[in-house]
Design an enzyme around this catalytic site. Structure first.
Site, PDB file in Angstrom:
ATOM      1  N   ASN A  30       5.259 -39.598 -19.306  1.00  0.00           N
ATOM      2  CA  ASN A  30       4.569 -39.921 -20.559  1.00  0.00           C
ATOM      3  C   ASN A  30       4.794 -41.388 -20.909  1.00  0.00           C
ATOM      4  O   ASN A  30       5.491 -42.102 -20.193  1.00  0.00           O
ATOM      5  CB  ASN A  30       5.013 -38.969 -21.679  1.00  0.00           C
ATOM      6  CG  ASN A  30       6.479 -39.107 -22.006  1.00  0.00           C
ATOM      7  OD1 ASN A  30       6.936 -40.152 -22.456  1.00  0.00           O
ATOM      8  ND2 ASN A  30       7.244 -38.046 -21.753  1.00  0.00           N
ATOM      9  N   ARG A  31       4.216 -41.832 -22.002  1.00  0.00           N
ATOM     10  CA  ARG A  31       4.182 -43.259 -22.329  1.00  0.00           C
ATOM     11  C   ARG A  31       5.414 -43.780 -23.063  1.00  0.00           C
ATOM     12  O   ARG A  31       5.438 -44.926 -23.490  1.00  0.00           O
ATOM     13  CB  ARG A  31       2.952 -43.573 -23.182  1.00  0.00           C
ATOM     14  CG  ARG A  31       1.644 -43.376 -22.465  1.00  0.00           C
ATOM     15  CD  ARG A  31       0.483 -43.761 -23.366  1.00  0.00           C
ATOM     16  NE  ARG A  31      -0.786 -43.316 -22.807  1.00  0.00           N
ATOM     17  CZ  ARG A  31      -1.441 -43.975 -21.845  1.00  0.00           C
ATOM     18  NH1 ARG A  31      -0.977 -45.108 -21.382  1.00  0.00           N
ATOM     19  NH2 ARG A  31      -2.583 -43.488 -21.388  1.00  0.00           N
TER      20      ARG A  31
END
Ligand code: C5P
Length: 233
Positions: A30-31
């Site tokens: 994820n970011r």
């Protein structure tokens, strides 16, 4: 100058996004950059705490912080519960993957092979924050330990960012919840952040958009205020 008000305290911080292995070279991620968690670890150390940072991030480890490097949610869970056994504060800034691949391939998945993967089956990861709350109730984490969660929310038809945050705080059972509004270009990877700190006691602090260091300092103010009410030195 910062107050030296966390001297003698053990603060555990988790940061970064977990990486869930698909095969030896690939993962689901994820970011999350780890910047906010690292900022909290750095400021806690600068305020005198002994700090354990359980992280998947490649960012430099802040001065006077002990780092434990992990990749997956299961590793994060194990190391966080281990460190929390003697903690005064646990801040869960890590973005934990809710799911992991159900089967991890021991060799690299190849195009055109017989075993070419048409889909990745997912399996639910444990909720580490909920496990910390349960471990505290069971006596495996000290009763006065302050448990802090983070929530990255977007508003939608079922409610505003703040409404989702309040619901999450009561669902998770932690003491404080930092609520950030997120989108593709906000918060993740940025140097600034904003939102609210919600307390299980109903307290609500607005965090104007500011540097992640300043937000870390505000959060630790809220933590020490709560912690002082619970424990005597
Ligand atoms: O449910 P949600 O992922 O939005 O909750 C965010 C908070 O819960 C964060 O503090 C995150 O570190 C924690 N969390 C966790 N284990 C999970 C999912 C989230 O500890 N499996």
């Amino acid at each position: 100058t910062l107050p030296w008000d966390l001297a003698g305290r053990h603060v555990v911080v988790t940061s970064g996004g977990t990486r869930e292995e698909i095969d030896p070279v690939r993962f689901l991620g994820n970011r999350s950059s780890g910047k906010q968690g690292h900022a909290i670890a750095a400021v806690a150390a600068a305020r005198g705490a002994r700090v354990t940072l359980v992280t998947s991030s490649d960012l430099p480890v802040p001065a006077a912080v002990e780092a434990v490097h992990i990749e997956s949610a299961l590793e994060l869970r194990e190391e966080t519960l281990r460190a929390a056994a003697h903690a005064d504060v646990v801040v869960k800034a890590a973005a934990v993957a809710d799911f992991r691949p159900a089967d991890v391939s021991e060799s690299k998945l190849k195009k055109g092979s017989e075993s070419e993967p048409a889909e990745i089956r997912l399996q639910r990861n444990p909720d580490i924050l909920a496990d910390l709350v349960a471990a505290r109730s069971a006596g495996d984490v000290p009763a006065p330990c302050v448990l802090v969660g983070f929530a990255a929310e977007t508003g939608d038809s079922s409610g505003s960012v703040l409404e989702h945050g309040r619901a999450k705080l009561s669902r998770k059972g932690c003491d404080l919840l930092v609520v950030n509004e997120v989108g593709r270009d906000t918060t993740f990877g940025q140097d600034d952040n904003g939102g609210w700190i919600l307390g299980a006691d109903g307290a609500e602090t607005t965090l104007d958009r500011a540097s992640k260091d300043l937000l870390a300092d505000r959060l630790l103010d809220a933590v020490t205020a709560l912690s002082l009410r619970r424990t005597r030195r």
